[in-house]
Design a protein around this motif. Structure first.
Motif, mmCIF file in Angstrom:
data_model
loop_
_atom_site.group_PDB
_atom_site.id
_atom_site.type_symbol
_atom_site.label_atom_id
_atom_site.label_comp_id
_atom_site.label_asym_id
_atom_site.label_seq_id
_atom_site.Cartn_x
_atom_site.Cartn_y
_atom_site.Cartn_z
ATOM 1 N N LEU A 56 -5.780 -5.900 -13.505
ATOM 2 C CA LEU A 56 -4.878 -5.917 -12.356
ATOM 3 C C LEU A 56 -5.542 -6.573 -11.147
ATOM 4 C CD1 LEU A 56 -3.341 -2.367 -12.744
ATOM 5 C CD2 LEU A 56 -2.034 -4.479 -12.673
ATOM 6 N N ASP A 57 -6.800 -6.241 -10.912
ATOM 7 C CA ASP A 57 -7.540 -6.846 -9.799
ATOM 8 C C ASP A 57 -7.596 -8.367 -9.953
ATOM 9 O OD1 ASP A 57 -8.036 -4.452 -8.537
ATOM 10 O OD2 ASP A 57 -9.980 -4.149 -9.507
ATOM 11 N N ASP A 210 -8.947 7.377 -6.267
ATOM 12 C CA ASP A 210 -9.614 8.025 -5.145
ATOM 13 C C ASP A 210 -9.408 7.168 -3.897
ATOM 14 O OD1 ASP A 210 -11.177 9.466 -3.448
ATOM 15 O OD2 ASP A 210 -13.096 8.878 -4.359
ATOM 16 N N VAL A 211 -8.655 7.697 -2.932
ATOM 17 C CA VAL A 211 -8.386 6.931 -1.711
ATOM 18 C C VAL A 211 -9.548 7.002 -0.737
ATOM 19 C CG1 VAL A 211 -5.900 7.210 -1.943
ATOM 20 C CG2 VAL A 211 -7.208 8.842 -0.545
ATOM 21 N N GLY A 212 -10.512 7.853 -1.014
ATOM 22 C CA GLY A 212 -11.670 7.947 -0.132
ATOM 23 C C GLY A 212 -11.371 8.743 1.129
ATOM 24 N N GLU A 213 -12.322 8.722 2.028
ATOM 25 C CA GLU A 213 -12.185 9.458 3.281
ATOM 26 C C GLU A 213 -12.808 8.638 4.402
ATOM 27 O OE1 GLU A 213 -13.465 13.813 5.165
ATOM 28 O OE2 GLU A 213 -13.774 13.356 3.044
ATOM 29 N N LEU A 234 -3.894 6.604 4.799
ATOM 30 C CA LEU A 234 -4.518 6.757 3.485
ATOM 31 C C LEU A 234 -3.538 7.394 2.498
ATOM 32 C CD1 LEU A 234 -8.146 8.007 4.315
ATOM 33 C CD2 LEU A 234 -7.453 5.758 3.480
ATOM 34 N N GLY A 235 -3.399 6.765 1.339
ATOM 35 C CA GLY A 235 -2.491 7.277 0.319
ATOM 36 C C GLY A 235 -1.119 6.653 0.355
ATOM 37 N N ASP A 236 -0.763 5.945 1.454
ATOM 38 C CA ASP A 236 0.539 5.266 1.503
ATOM 39 C C ASP A 236 0.555 4.108 0.502
ATOM 40 O OD1 ASP A 236 1.433 6.965 3.416
ATOM 41 O OD2 ASP A 236 1.341 5.545 5.086
ATOM 42 N N PRO A 237 1.696 3.834 -0.098
ATOM 43 C CA PRO A 237 1.743 2.805 -1.146
ATOM 44 C C PRO A 237 1.672 1.386 -0.597
ATOM 45 C CG PRO A 237 3.934 3.651 -0.729
ATOM 46 C CD PRO A 237 2.996 4.503 0.076
ATOM 47 N N TYR A 238 1.203 0.476 -1.453
ATOM 48 C CA TYR A 238 1.234 -0.952 -1.146
ATOM 49 C C TYR A 238 2.613 -1.485 -1.512
ATOM 50 C CZ TYR A 238 0.139 -5.922 -1.102
ATOM 51 O OH TYR A 238 0.136 -7.269 -0.816
ATOM 52 N N LEU A 308 -14.462 -0.233 4.598
ATOM 53 C CA LEU A 308 -13.245 -0.629 5.288
ATOM 54 C C LEU A 308 -12.093 0.201 4.772
ATOM 55 C CD1 LEU A 308 -11.485 -3.843 3.970
ATOM 56 C CD2 LEU A 308 -13.103 -2.566 2.593
ATOM 57 N N VAL A 309 -10.999 0.238 5.539
ATOM 58 C CA VAL A 309 -9.747 0.821 5.084
ATOM 59 C C VAL A 309 -8.764 -0.331 4.952
ATOM 60 C CG1 VAL A 309 -9.058 1.370 7.471
ATOM 61 C CG2 VAL A 309 -7.906 2.492 5.559
ATOM 62 N N HIS A 310 -8.067 -0.383 3.823
ATOM 63 C CA HIS A 310 -7.159 -1.521 3.604
ATOM 64 C C HIS A 310 -6.049 -1.153 2.633
ATOM 65 C CE1 HIS A 310 -9.065 -3.166 -0.371
ATOM 66 N NE2 HIS A 310 -9.304 -1.887 -0.255
ATOM 67 N N ALA A 311 -4.965 -1.943 2.697
ATOM 68 C CA ALA A 311 -3.907 -1.879 1.689
ATOM 69 C C ALA A 311 -4.289 -2.910 0.642
ATOM 70 C CB ALA A 311 -2.556 -2.199 2.320
ATOM 71 N N SER A 312 -4.802 -2.431 -0.483
ATOM 72 C CA SER A 312 -5.475 -3.340 -1.415
ATOM 73 C C SER A 312 -4.527 -4.179 -2.251
ATOM 74 C CB SER A 312 -6.416 -2.552 -2.326
ATOM 75 O OG SER A 312 -5.699 -1.538 -3.008
ATOM 76 N N ARG A 313 -3.649 -3.545 -3.015
ATOM 77 C CA ARG A 313 -2.738 -4.307 -3.888
ATOM 78 C C ARG A 313 -1.688 -3.377 -4.463
ATOM 79 N NH1 ARG A 313 -3.861 -2.628 -8.924
ATOM 80 N NH2 ARG A 313 -6.016 -2.309 -9.609
ATOM 81 N N ALA A 314 -0.706 -3.971 -5.143
ATOM 82 C CA ALA A 314 0.342 -3.175 -5.785
ATOM 83 C C ALA A 314 -0.278 -2.206 -6.786
ATOM 84 C CB ALA A 314 1.331 -4.092 -6.492
ATOM 85 N N GLY A 315 0.226 -1.005 -6.799
ATOM 86 C CA GLY A 315 -0.305 0.005 -7.702
ATOM 87 C C GLY A 315 -1.468 0.776 -7.131
ATOM 88 N N GLN A 316 -1.967 0.336 -5.982
ATOM 89 C CA GLN A 316 -3.072 1.025 -5.310
ATOM 90 C C GLN A 316 -2.615 1.413 -3.911
ATOM 91 O OE1 GLN A 316 -6.259 1.722 -6.227
ATOM 92 N NE2 GLN A 316 -6.409 0.684 -8.211
ATOM 93 N N PRO A 317 -2.865 2.645 -3.487
ATOM 94 C CA PRO A 317 -2.471 3.051 -2.134
ATOM 95 C C PRO A 317 -3.468 2.536 -1.095
ATOM 96 C CG PRO A 317 -3.582 4.844 -3.233
ATOM 97 C CD PRO A 317 -3.495 3.728 -4.242
ATOM 98 N N VAL A 318 -3.138 2.749 0.160
ATOM 99 C CA VAL A 318 -4.092 2.471 1.234
ATOM 100 C C VAL A 318 -5.310 3.343 0.985
ATOM 101 C CG1 VAL A 318 -4.512 2.627 3.714
ATOM 102 C CG2 VAL A 318 -2.269 1.883 2.877
ATOM 103 N N LYS A 319 -6.490 2.735 1.022
ATOM 104 C CA LYS A 319 -7.687 3.504 0.675
ATOM 105 C C LYS A 319 -8.921 2.944 1.371
ATOM 106 C CE LYS A 319 -8.663 0.792 -3.507
ATOM 107 N NZ LYS A 319 -8.901 0.860 -4.967
ATOM 108 N N VAL A 320 -9.988 3.710 1.289
ATOM 109 C CA VAL A 320 -11.296 3.294 1.796
ATOM 110 C C VAL A 320 -12.052 2.645 0.642
ATOM 111 C CG1 VAL A 320 -13.500 4.088 2.732
ATOM 112 C CG2 VAL A 320 -11.356 5.096 3.546
ATOM 113 N N ALA A 321 -12.732 1.531 0.935
ATOM 114 C CA ALA A 321 -13.478 0.834 -0.115
ATOM 115 C C ALA A 321 -14.699 0.153 0.500
ATOM 116 C CB ALA A 321 -12.592 -0.200 -0.810
#
Length: 335
Positions: A56-57, A210-213, A234-238, A308-321
């Motif tokens: 997916l990535d 894991d959306v992180g903290e 954090l956790g909101d959908p892309y 960073l905190v970002h909206a990464s891609r479809a199928g992944q919520p807003v998360k820390v990475a």
């Protein structure tokens, strides 16, 4: 009576029957082998959830640039349509002024015509004061000259606006076509996203994300507001093209976070890069924008310490990475 020898018709059926039995046996053995192998092949072909996420990535790297291109064209189209509407509002009263001045000049011209050579001859015959007639003609010419000057100024401004409007209309027409084409691609992208998500489901079992903290905010002012706002998502959908409040794409999240701090960023990574100033990695602090890939098609908000905190891609919520997750393009300071 001598017995007749057996004919070929009496011997061949037996041979064919025997041959068919042999062939059938070979086929059954082959089928048995294939059936025996099938579960092993399928088991090998079914990837793990982690392998699917990696797929997916990889697929997303090809899809996201198209999404950001759509954001660019669509936002440009919206902006230019607003500009065209503003110009139209400015042109309308100017056009009315020009029309009014032309009407007045027309009226003066009609009076001037009536007070021309015929009127002058009539004045001489009747003994009217010729000086009075000349003064009236001079005044009419003077007034007409003033109208000409006024209309020239108004017409110059109107011509300038008309030229700007014509250029905008051409650009809007081009952008509208691009917008329609990219909207068509949107359907294909949505279909591809669904296919990739179904692929994840085929892995079976559960795959938790894991959306992180977010760490404690270490900055103050507007940057602190932007960081807190982004972390609250954090956790909101892309959802591509989304700018909140409950779903986001990458540039939609950065726009939303900084809008809460009172600063407007365009919903397009390329424009956000231009709207901010460069800072080095050593200077980077929480709240700065972090861009990835050579074409700048992904962005997030820096948290410090390589996160960073970002909206990464479809199928992944807003998360820390980690910022090491993608090819880093640079840091930009918003305020």
């Amino acid at each position: 009576m001598t017995a007749q020898p057996s004919s070929p018709r009496q011997t061949h059926p037996h041979r064919r029957s025997s041959g068919r039995r042999t062939l059938r046996g070979v086929i059954l053995v082959a089928v048995a082998i294939c059936v025996g192998l099938t579960p092993a092949v399928q088991a090998h072909a079914t990837p793990s959830p982690e392998e699917i996420e990696a797929q997916l990535d990889k697929q997303w790297e090809q899809l996201e640039p198209v999404i950001e291109q759509y954001n660019k064209v669509h936002n440009g189209l919206v902006k230019n349509r607003k500009k065209a509407a503003e110009l139209e509002r400015k042109i309308k009263p100017l056009a009315q002024q020009v029309d009014g001045a032309l009407d007045r000049i027309g009226g003066l011209a009609a009076k001037n015509y009536k007070l021309g050579p015929v009127a002058e001859a009539a004045a001489l015959v009747s003994g009217d004061d010729r000086a009075t007639l000349t003064e009236r003609l001079t005044m009419l010419n003077y007034l007409a000259g003033q109208e000409h000057e006024q209309i020239a100024d108004v017409f110059a401004v109107k011509s300038k606006y008309d030229e700007e409007k014509a250029k905008l209309d051409t650009l809007i027409s081009q952008q509208a076509r691009q917008d329609a084409e990219l909207a068509g691609k949107k359907k294909k992208i949505d279909s591809e996203i669904k296919r990739l998500e179904r692929l994840r489901e085929t892995a079976g079992g559960t795959f938790t994300i894991d959306v992180g903290e977010c760490p404690p905010v270490t900055v103050t002012g507007k940057a602190a507001i932007a960081v807190r706002t982004a972390c609250e998502q954090l956790g909101d959908p892309y959802v591509w093209g989304a700018v909140g409040p409950n779903s986001f794409d990458c540039s939609g999240l950065t726009q939303y976070a900084w809008k809460a701090a009172g600063i407007h960023l365009t919903h397009f990574t390329g424009d956000q890069w231009k709207e901010t100033r460069s800072v080095s990695r050593a200077e980077a602090r929480a709240g700065d924008l972090v861009f990835f890939f050579e074409d700048l098609h992904h962005v997030g908000i820096y948290l410090g310490n390589g996160k960073l905190v970002h909206a990464s891609r479809a199928g992944q919520p807003v998360k820390v990475a980690s910022i090491e997750y993608m090819p880093l393009a640079g840091f930009r300071r918003v305020a």
